[in-house]
Design a protein around this motif. Sequence first.
Motif, PDB file in Angstrom:
ATOM      1  N   VAL A 140       0.767  -1.044  -0.059  1.00  0.00           N
ATOM      2  CA  VAL A 140       0.128   0.059   0.087  1.00  0.00           C
ATOM      3  C   VAL A 140       0.734   1.249   0.009  1.00  0.00           C
ATOM      4  N   HIS A 141       1.855   1.193   0.821  1.00  0.00           N
ATOM      5  CA  HIS A 141       2.740   2.398   0.810  1.00  0.00           C
ATOM      6  C   HIS A 141       4.078   1.898   1.556  1.00  0.00           C
ATOM      7  N   ALA A 142       5.027   2.004   0.825  1.00  0.00           N
ATOM      8  CA  ALA A 142       6.521   1.893   1.590  1.00  0.00           C
ATOM      9  C   ALA A 142       7.256   3.040   1.524  1.00  0.00           C
ATOM     10  N   PRO A 143       7.447   3.838   2.491  1.00  0.00           N
ATOM     11  CA  PRO A 143       7.909   5.117   2.763  1.00  0.00           C
ATOM     12  C   PRO A 143       9.297   5.108   2.304  1.00  0.00           C
ATOM     13  N   ASN A 144      10.007   4.046   2.681  1.00  0.00           N
ATOM     14  CA  ASN A 144      11.357   3.832   2.568  1.00  0.00           C
ATOM     15  C   ASN A 144      11.737   3.882   1.125  1.00  0.00           C
ATOM     16  N   LEU A 145      10.710   3.129   0.268  1.00  0.00           N
ATOM     17  CA  LEU A 145      11.300   2.845  -1.080  1.00  0.00           C
ATOM     18  C   LEU A 145      10.474   3.904  -2.007  1.00  0.00           C
ATOM     19  N   GLY A 146       9.543   4.758  -1.282  1.00  0.00           N
ATOM     20  CA  GLY A 146       8.582   5.569  -1.973  1.00  0.00           C
ATOM     21  C   GLY A 146       7.612   4.869  -2.997  1.00  0.00           C
ATOM     22  N   TRP A 147       7.285   3.700  -2.781  1.00  0.00           N
ATOM     23  CA  TRP A 147       6.224   2.875  -3.562  1.00  0.00           C
ATOM     24  C   TRP A 147       5.023   3.225  -2.930  1.00  0.00           C
ATOM     25  N   ARG A 148       3.961   3.177  -3.679  1.00  0.00           N
ATOM     26  CA  ARG A 148       2.343   3.255  -3.342  1.00  0.00           C
ATOM     27  C   ARG A 148       1.668   2.194  -4.379  1.00  0.00           C
ATOM     28  N   ASP A 149       0.764   1.424  -3.759  1.00  0.00           N
ATOM     29  CA  ASP A 149      -0.137   0.433  -4.354  1.00  0.00           C
ATOM     30  C   ASP A 149       0.563  -0.217  -5.456  1.00  0.00           C
ATOM     31  N   VAL A 150       1.832  -0.948  -5.022  1.00  0.00           N
ATOM     32  CA  VAL A 150       2.427  -1.902  -6.136  1.00  0.00           C
ATOM     33  C   VAL A 150       1.948  -3.302  -5.845  1.00  0.00           C
ATOM     34  N   PRO A 151       1.350  -3.694  -6.679  1.00  0.00           N
ATOM     35  CA  PRO A 151       1.023  -5.206  -6.609  1.00  0.00           C
ATOM     36  C   PRO A 151       2.187  -6.203  -6.828  1.00  0.00           C
ATOM     37  N   LEU A 152       2.919  -6.183  -5.812  1.00  0.00           N
ATOM     38  CA  LEU A 152       4.195  -6.894  -6.012  1.00  0.00           C
ATOM     39  C   LEU A 152       4.188  -8.161  -6.069  1.00  0.00           C
ATOM     40  N   ARG A 153       3.317  -8.894  -5.295  1.00  0.00           N
ATOM     41  CA  ARG A 153       3.173 -10.163  -5.168  1.00  0.00           C
ATOM     42  C   ARG A 153       2.993 -10.650  -6.815  1.00  0.00           C
ATOM     43  N   ASP A 154       1.886 -10.210  -7.339  1.00  0.00           N
ATOM     44  CA  ASP A 154       1.411 -10.863  -8.646  1.00  0.00           C
ATOM     45  C   ASP A 154       2.566 -10.365  -9.769  1.00  0.00           C
TER      46      ASP A 154
END
Length: 319
Positions: free
Chosen positions: A77-91
């Motif tokens: 949903v949000h990884a502040p240290n990576l700056g990632w938001r809403d990333v469907p990483l599993r799929d």
Amino acid sequence: MLAWGVDVGGTDCKVGVVDATGRVRAESGFETPDDPEAAVREIAGACRALEEELGARIERLGMGVPGPLDLERGVIVHAPNLGWRDVPLRDMVAGALDCPVVMDNDANAAAYGEAWVGAGRGARVLLLVTLGTGVGGGVVEDGRVFHGARGLAVEIGHMVAVAGGRACSCGKRGCVEAYFSAHALSEQAAEVGAGDGDPRVHRSLFERYAAGDERIVPWLGRAIDVLAQGVAHAGVLFDPDRIVFTGGLTRSWDLYRDRLLAGLQADLGPAGPPPGGIGLTELGGRAGIVGAAGLALKRAAAGKRREARGGERVSGSSR
Ligand SMILES: [Zn+2]
């Protein structure tokens, strides 16, 4: 049976191949790219390289990632240290490697690893506390990670321990992480002119604390007490028989352990682990890959058991 274990960190990404006994058979790592798609390419490339190195076919992957996550959808949903938001990483990773992927919060994956083959081995309820850039936590009871309804359980770092206290990155005030985390220590050191925010000075901060430096002792002592309080609150809630600390800040454990344990024992009361039940990680920086792979192996074993039961029913009805 083998599984890939992936530990996606704010700066580094670790990849390993782990067997059913929890042994790491091969491992590698790389700097986490800023772009999620590039990260997936690197993860897939590293996984294939390890597979080739071992000459084995691997068909499952477990991944520990920074949260908050949507576990059901497999989304960061949000990884502040990576700056990632809403990333469907599993799929994304499942697509790149064409295999099933189990994804969990990084602290949960590490907790599962320690409970499985590390410092939490044999414990009924393990409470893991990670002390790094932030503060994380995980609870494993009888081999099962406690997630809460939305996967947000045991976020010790964001338990409010000081009403109206220091501002936290999450928007609240007085969180444990706003006192005792790599980020908060640098910040507080800078506030009294005792450091320039360089994370490498943490060891020297703890050394000055242990030596009784008047510029350090008041706030760092308080930070240790706040951490003790937060961990004790979690302890009272989950009644663990083992508490394990891990993460970069445990490198200075010897310099703050006594005060932390004294505070913990006082606040835990009868909920605390038995003597010797509070200590440090055994798996260290590998806990994430071991635990993530372990979760994937566990999922595969559960699938096999289900298949076997289904098979029994089919053969039973045909008789
Ligand atoms: Zn917070």
